[in-house]
Design a protein around this motif. Sequence first.
Motif, PDB file in Angstrom:
ATOM      1  N   LEU A  20      10.817 -72.913 119.147  1.00 10.75           N
ATOM      2  CA  LEU A  20      10.830 -73.253 120.574  1.00 10.75           C
ATOM      3  C   LEU A  20      10.898 -72.008 121.450  1.00 10.75           C
ATOM      4  O   LEU A  20      10.418 -72.016 122.577  1.00 10.75           O
ATOM      5  CB  LEU A  20      12.019 -74.164 120.900  1.00 10.75           C
ATOM      6  N   GLU A  21      11.490 -70.955 120.924  1.00  9.57           N
ATOM      7  CA  GLU A  21      11.686 -69.750 121.718  1.00  9.57           C
ATOM      8  C   GLU A  21      10.836 -68.563 121.281  1.00  9.57           C
ATOM      9  O   GLU A  21      10.774 -67.561 121.987  1.00  9.57           O
ATOM     10  CB  GLU A  21      13.162 -69.353 121.701  1.00  9.57           C
ATOM     11  N   SER A  22      10.215 -68.659 120.129  1.00 10.49           N
ATOM     12  CA  SER A  22       9.456 -67.524 119.616  1.00 10.49           C
ATOM     13  C   SER A  22       8.105 -67.971 119.066  1.00 10.49           C
ATOM     14  O   SER A  22       8.051 -68.723 118.089  1.00 10.49           O
ATOM     15  CB  SER A  22      10.251 -66.821 118.507  1.00 10.49           C
ATOM     16  N   ALA A  23       7.049 -67.486 119.665  1.00  7.20           N
ATOM     17  CA  ALA A  23       5.701 -67.799 119.172  1.00  7.20           C
ATOM     18  C   ALA A  23       5.488 -67.219 117.773  1.00  7.20           C
ATOM     19  O   ALA A  23       4.826 -67.834 116.927  1.00  7.20           O
ATOM     20  CB  ALA A  23       4.648 -67.255 120.132  1.00  7.20           C
ATOM     21  N   GLU A  24       6.069 -66.053 117.531  1.00  8.03           N
ATOM     22  CA  GLU A  24       5.948 -65.428 116.211  1.00  8.03           C
ATOM     23  C   GLU A  24       6.633 -66.287 115.148  1.00  8.03           C
ATOM     24  O   GLU A  24       6.072 -66.526 114.067  1.00  8.03           O
ATOM     25  CB  GLU A  24       6.563 -64.035 116.232  1.00  8.03           C
ATOM     26  N   GLU A  25       7.820 -66.793 115.434  1.00 11.14           N
ATOM     27  CA  GLU A  25       8.527 -67.642 114.475  1.00 11.14           C
ATOM     28  C   GLU A  25       7.819 -68.985 114.304  1.00 11.14           C
ATOM     29  O   GLU A  25       7.795 -69.543 113.205  1.00 11.14           O
ATOM     30  CB  GLU A  25       9.987 -67.811 114.895  1.00 11.14           C
ATOM     31  N   TYR A  26       7.223 -69.486 115.353  1.00 14.69           N
ATOM     32  CA  TYR A  26       6.406 -70.701 115.257  1.00 14.69           C
ATOM     33  C   TYR A  26       5.287 -70.471 114.236  1.00 14.69           C
ATOM     34  O   TYR A  26       5.047 -71.302 113.361  1.00 14.69           O
ATOM     35  CB  TYR A  26       5.813 -71.063 116.626  1.00 14.69           C
ATOM     36  N   GLN A  27       4.598 -69.337 114.346  1.00 13.67           N
ATOM     37  CA  GLN A  27       3.491 -69.029 113.433  1.00 13.67           C
ATOM     38  C   GLN A  27       3.982 -68.862 112.000  1.00 13.67           C
ATOM     39  O   GLN A  27       3.302 -69.278 111.064  1.00 13.67           O
ATOM     40  CB  GLN A  27       2.743 -67.780 113.905  1.00 13.67           C
ATOM     41  N   TRP A  28       5.138 -68.240 111.808  1.00 13.16           N
ATOM     42  CA  TRP A  28       5.702 -68.092 110.455  1.00 13.16           C
ATOM     43  C   TRP A  28       5.916 -69.455 109.819  1.00 13.16           C
ATOM     44  O   TRP A  28       5.515 -69.688 108.684  1.00 13.16           O
ATOM     45  CB  TRP A  28       7.052 -67.385 110.485  1.00 13.16           C
ATOM     46  N   ILE A  29       6.575 -70.332 110.573  1.00 14.98           N
ATOM     47  CA  ILE A  29       6.880 -71.661 110.034  1.00 14.98           C
ATOM     48  C   ILE A  29       5.597 -72.442 109.779  1.00 14.98           C
ATOM     49  O   ILE A  29       5.433 -73.070 108.726  1.00 14.98           O
ATOM     50  CB  ILE A  29       7.829 -72.425 110.979  1.00 14.98           C
ATOM     51  N   ALA A  30       4.674 -72.392 110.727  1.00 11.63           N
ATOM     52  CA  ALA A  30       3.401 -73.115 110.571  1.00 11.63           C
ATOM     53  C   ALA A  30       2.622 -72.623 109.359  1.00 11.63           C
ATOM     54  O   ALA A  30       1.895 -73.397 108.725  1.00 11.63           O
ATOM     55  CB  ALA A  30       2.560 -72.970 111.838  1.00 11.63           C
ATOM     56  N   ALA A  31       2.775 -71.362 109.008  1.00  8.26           N
ATOM     57  CA  ALA A  31       2.018 -70.793 107.887  1.00  8.26           C
ATOM     58  C   ALA A  31       2.455 -71.339 106.535  1.00  8.26           C
ATOM     59  O   ALA A  31       1.654 -71.372 105.604  1.00  8.26           O
ATOM     60  CB  ALA A  31       2.154 -69.271 107.896  1.00  8.26           C
ATOM     61  N   TYR A  32       3.711 -71.753 106.400  1.00  5.26           N
ATOM     62  CA  TYR A  32       4.160 -72.250 105.100  1.00  5.26           C
ATOM     63  C   TYR A  32       4.602 -73.712 105.107  1.00  5.26           C
ATOM     64  O   TYR A  32       4.826 -74.285 104.047  1.00  5.26           O
ATOM     65  CB  TYR A  32       5.288 -71.374 104.537  1.00  5.26           C
ATOM     66  N   SER A  33       4.772 -74.323 106.263  1.00  4.58           N
ATOM     67  CA  SER A  33       5.272 -75.697 106.338  1.00  4.58           C
ATOM     68  C   SER A  33       4.439 -76.604 105.431  1.00  4.58           C
ATOM     69  O   SER A  33       3.237 -76.776 105.655  1.00  4.58           O
ATOM     70  CB  SER A  33       5.219 -76.203 107.783  1.00  4.58           C
ATOM     71  N   PRO A  34       5.032 -77.167 104.386  1.00  2.00           N
ATOM     72  CA  PRO A  34       4.252 -77.935 103.415  1.00  2.00           C
ATOM     73  C   PRO A  34       3.415 -79.055 104.022  1.00  2.00           C
ATOM     74  O   PRO A  34       2.239 -79.192 103.687  1.00  2.00           O
ATOM     75  CB  PRO A  34       5.307 -78.477 102.455  1.00  2.00           C
ATOM     76  N   TYR A  35       3.994 -79.840 104.900  1.00  2.00           N
ATOM     77  CA  TYR A  35       3.246 -80.948 105.491  1.00  2.00           C
ATOM     78  C   TYR A  35       2.040 -80.438 106.270  1.00  2.00           C
ATOM     79  O   TYR A  35       0.946 -80.995 106.168  1.00  2.00           O
ATOM     80  CB  TYR A  35       4.152 -81.776 106.405  1.00  2.00           C
ATOM     81  N   ASP A  36       2.221 -79.386 107.017  1.00  2.00           N
ATOM     82  CA  ASP A  36       1.154 -78.860 107.865  1.00  2.00           C
ATOM     83  C   ASP A  36       0.062 -78.130 107.095  1.00  2.00           C
ATOM     84  O   ASP A  36      -0.983 -77.824 107.661  1.00  2.00           O
ATOM     85  CB  ASP A  36       1.749 -77.932 108.930  1.00  2.00           C
ATOM     86  N   ASN A  37       0.300 -77.843 105.830  1.00  2.00           N
ATOM     87  CA  ASN A  37      -0.666 -77.084 105.045  1.00  2.00           C
ATOM     88  C   ASN A  37      -1.254 -77.851 103.869  1.00  2.00           C
ATOM     89  O   ASN A  37      -1.896 -77.262 103.001  1.00  2.00           O
ATOM     90  CB  ASN A  37      -0.022 -75.775 104.575  1.00  2.00           C
ATOM     91  N   VAL A  38      -1.047 -79.154 103.837  1.00  6.12           N
ATOM     92  CA  VAL A  38      -1.701 -79.966 102.799  1.00  6.12           C
ATOM     93  C   VAL A  38      -3.202 -79.839 103.007  1.00  6.12           C
ATOM     94  O   VAL A  38      -3.704 -79.959 104.125  1.00  6.12           O
ATOM     95  CB  VAL A  38      -1.258 -81.444 102.878  1.00  6.12           C
ATOM     96  N   GLY A  39      -3.920 -79.562 101.919  1.00  2.97           N
ATOM     97  CA  GLY A  39      -5.360 -79.360 102.037  1.00  2.97           C
ATOM     98  C   GLY A  39      -6.166 -80.270 101.142  1.00  2.97           C
ATOM     99  O   GLY A  39      -5.625 -81.039 100.346  1.00  2.97           O
ATOM    100  N   ASN A  40      -7.460 -80.170 101.270  1.00  2.79           N
ATOM    101  CA  ASN A  40      -8.383 -80.921 100.421  1.00  2.79           C
ATOM    102  C   ASN A  40      -8.541 -80.156  99.119  1.00  2.79           C
ATOM    103  O   ASN A  40      -9.363 -79.243  99.021  1.00  2.79           O
ATOM    104  CB  ASN A  40      -9.741 -81.099 101.110  1.00  2.79           C
ATOM    105  N   LYS A  41      -7.726 -80.499  98.147  1.00  5.19           N
ATOM    106  CA  LYS A  41      -7.724 -79.847  96.839  1.00  5.19           C
ATOM    107  C   LYS A  41      -7.066 -80.779  95.839  1.00  5.19           C
ATOM    108  O   LYS A  41      -6.352 -81.702  96.237  1.00  5.19           O
ATOM    109  CB  LYS A  41      -6.988 -78.513  96.899  1.00  5.19           C
ATOM    110  N   PRO A  42      -7.261 -80.546  94.572  1.00  8.24           N
ATOM    111  CA  PRO A  42      -6.575 -81.380  93.579  1.00  8.24           C
ATOM    112  C   PRO A  42      -5.116 -80.943  93.432  1.00  8.24           C
ATOM    113  O   PRO A  42      -4.841 -79.774  93.167  1.00  8.24           O
ATOM    114  CB  PRO A  42      -7.367 -81.136  92.293  1.00  8.24           C
ATOM    115  N   TYR A  43      -4.222 -81.868  93.641  1.00  5.31           N
ATOM    116  CA  TYR A  43      -2.799 -81.603  93.463  1.00  5.31           C
ATOM    117  C   TYR A  43      -2.381 -82.095  92.093  1.00  5.31           C
ATOM    118  O   TYR A  43      -2.951 -83.047  91.554  1.00  5.31           O
ATOM    119  CB  TYR A  43      -1.986 -82.299  94.555  1.00  5.31           C
TER     120      TYR A  43
END
Length: 146
Positions: free
Chosen positions: A48-71
């Motif tokens: 909420l206070e840091s764009a850099e920390e937002y990007q860090w979290i977004a880069a690894y957040s499992p839900y946000d990074n589910v992709g089209n691949k075989p799991y």
Amino acid sequence: LMGAVANMAPEKFAGIIAAVPFVDVLTTMLDDTLPLTPPEWPEWGNPLESAEEYQWIAAYSPYDNVGNKPYPPILALSGLTDPRVTYWEPTKWVAKLREKTTGEAPILLKTNMAAGHGGKSGRFQRLEEIAFEYAFALKVAGKDAV
């Protein structure tokens, strides 16, 4: 951790057991009304206070990074009354995994309707949960007959 590695290197695992997985990190860390979110900002970052920390979290957040691949086979476990990892996090993660996976491996969700973050209470109930996890691990590792 298990949600992140499932996205990063799914081919490295015969199966994944994600016990009460904190997988919707970005949404949770953006919600300052959740009682555990503000105390967690020093560890996870405050998006909420840091764009850099937002990007860090977004880069690894499992839900946000589910992709089209075989799991690989995944067993996600949650507790209905868990105050730390709300039951809807693994629920929506599993739904997205099922939608996006290009493989045929089972992606399972077990929500314990009578437990919180630590699973069932009582010695035999806890042993029952452990046996369930072991059975899944043995099955995906190819050990059907034990």
